[in-house]
Scaffold this active site. Sequence first.
Site, PDB file in Angstrom:
ATOM      1  N   ASP A   1      -0.839   3.070  18.420  1.00 55.59           N
ATOM      2  CA  ASP A   1      -0.481   1.652  18.436  1.00 55.59           C
ATOM      3  C   ASP A   1       0.858   1.378  17.741  1.00 55.59           C
ATOM      4  O   ASP A   1       1.277   2.125  16.857  1.00 55.59           O
ATOM      5  CB  ASP A   1      -1.546   0.832  17.693  1.00 55.59           C
ATOM      6  CG  ASP A   1      -2.850   0.736  18.465  1.00 55.59           C
ATOM      7  OD1 ASP A   1      -2.986   1.407  19.498  1.00 55.59           O
ATOM      8  OD2 ASP A   1      -3.732  -0.003  18.005  1.00 55.59           O
ATOM      9  N   ASP A   2       1.449   0.263  18.126  1.00 55.37           N
ATOM     10  CA  ASP A   2       2.559  -0.410  17.411  1.00 55.37           C
ATOM     11  C   ASP A   2       3.952   0.138  17.702  1.00 55.37           C
ATOM     12  O   ASP A   2       4.925  -0.381  17.172  1.00 55.37           O
ATOM     13  CB  ASP A   2       2.342  -0.432  15.885  1.00 55.37           C
ATOM     14  CG  ASP A   2       1.111  -1.230  15.482  1.00 55.37           C
ATOM     15  OD1 ASP A   2       0.483  -1.836  16.370  1.00 55.37           O
ATOM     16  OD2 ASP A   2       0.778  -1.238  14.294  1.00 55.37           O
TER      17      ASP A   2
ATOM     18  N   HIS B   1       0.237  -4.253  23.831  1.00 56.60           N
ATOM     19  CA  HIS B   1      -0.268  -4.586  22.479  1.00 56.60           C
ATOM     20  C   HIS B   1       0.376  -5.884  21.985  1.00 56.60           C
ATOM     21  O   HIS B   1       0.662  -6.022  20.804  1.00 56.60           O
ATOM     22  CB  HIS B   1       0.067  -3.403  21.553  1.00 56.60           C
ATOM     23  CG  HIS B   1      -0.726  -3.361  20.284  1.00 56.60           C
ATOM     24  ND1 HIS B   1      -2.047  -3.728  20.180  1.00 56.60           N
ATOM     25  CD2 HIS B   1      -0.368  -2.960  19.031  1.00 56.60           C
ATOM     26  CE1 HIS B   1      -2.462  -3.555  18.939  1.00 56.60           C
ATOM     27  NE2 HIS B   1      -1.470  -3.113  18.224  1.00 56.60           N
TER      28      HIS B   1
ATOM     29  N   HIS C   1       3.042  -9.140  18.039  1.00 52.04           N
ATOM     30  CA  HIS C   1       2.084  -8.535  17.120  1.00 52.04           C
ATOM     31  C   HIS C   1       2.158  -9.172  15.737  1.00 52.04           C
ATOM     32  O   HIS C   1       2.205  -8.499  14.701  1.00 52.04           O
ATOM     33  CB  HIS C   1       2.377  -7.021  17.021  1.00 52.04           C
ATOM     34  CG  HIS C   1       1.268  -6.209  16.424  1.00 52.04           C
ATOM     35  ND1 HIS C   1       0.961  -6.212  15.088  1.00 52.04           N
ATOM     36  CD2 HIS C   1       0.404  -5.334  16.977  1.00 52.04           C
ATOM     37  CE1 HIS C   1      -0.033  -5.387  14.837  1.00 52.04           C
ATOM     38  NE2 HIS C   1      -0.401  -4.845  15.983  1.00 52.04           N
TER      39      HIS C   1
ATOM     40  N   HIS D   1      -1.641   5.390  14.848  1.00 48.72           N
ATOM     41  CA  HIS D   1      -0.378   4.642  14.948  1.00 48.72           C
ATOM     42  C   HIS D   1       0.803   5.602  15.024  1.00 48.72           C
ATOM     43  O   HIS D   1       0.798   6.639  14.361  1.00 48.72           O
ATOM     44  CB  HIS D   1      -0.196   3.736  13.724  1.00 48.72           C
ATOM     45  CG  HIS D   1      -1.218   2.653  13.642  1.00 48.72           C
ATOM     46  ND1 HIS D   1      -2.457   2.849  13.073  1.00 48.72           N
ATOM     47  CD2 HIS D   1      -1.194   1.371  14.086  1.00 48.72           C
ATOM     48  CE1 HIS D   1      -3.142   1.719  13.155  1.00 48.72           C
ATOM     49  NE2 HIS D   1      -2.413   0.810  13.771  1.00 48.72           N
TER      50      HIS D   1
HETATM   51 ZN   LIG Z   1      -1.291  -2.925  16.150  1.00 53.42          ZN
END
Ligand SMILES: [Zn+2]
Length: 258
Positions: free
Chosen positions: A73-74, A124, A128, A219
């Site tokens: 993620d991210d 995502h 965010h 991540h």
């Molecule tokens: Zn995230």
Amino acid sequence: MTKFTVVTIVFLLILAFVMVFSTGAPGLVLAASICLAYLIVLGIGVSFIKLNFFTKAFSRGNPSEKTVALTYDDGPDPENTPRLLDELSKLQVKASFFCIGENVEKHAGLITQMADEGHLVCNHTYRHGRWTNFLTPGKLAAEISRTAESIEKITGERPAFYRPPMGLTNPRTAKAAKTTGSAVVGWDVRGLDRKATSPGKTIKRITGKARNGSIIALHDSGVDGKVMIAVLREIVDNLRKRGFTFVRIDELYSQREA
Ligand SMILES: [Zn+2]
């Protein structure tokens, strides 16, 4: 009907019963306690995506298939993501990346590399932010759509899978996912890698909890790059020795039970 709807109906019925049949201070205390219990249940529902409280989320594949999916993620992140892509390539593992729209636009070359190397690029949200999950359904859908368009412009493929920031859900998640035609994805194994300064605990956590159909949440941004690579090497080695195959989220999704 979602679990949220059922819980709310039951809560209102109990509250109405108490208001009718309990009087005075004890009645008020009981009503307040019921309201507090309801809020606690809502808080748990918001925090744990795999409970499917507000919306149906894909948090685990088929329990009879010995497959797992690695999700990051991210990102993309200019430091960590290239290192991660190199290591995934060496290990011959395909992963799924839940990318933030702003980062997609800043590092389009990494999105191209992900797609070219056979990884799955997923959504995502665009910013965010801390409160992104609590935007109105229309604004949340706009965040998802903007990111989907940015990814599609680069890869030629519109992402079908969406993970809410921090995995938090609420009634708006369901509406925004429906509007954008996205499948909501959670996890059943969380690496808790954001604050890790050494790989040990994350490795132990993942290898201890992984099971058939697991979706492993990690991540590639906001983490220590060395720790990220050490975790990847060890979990791939450990899970492969135990007979697991690494697949992308779309494959895991297609294996799911009806
Ligand atoms: Zn995230």
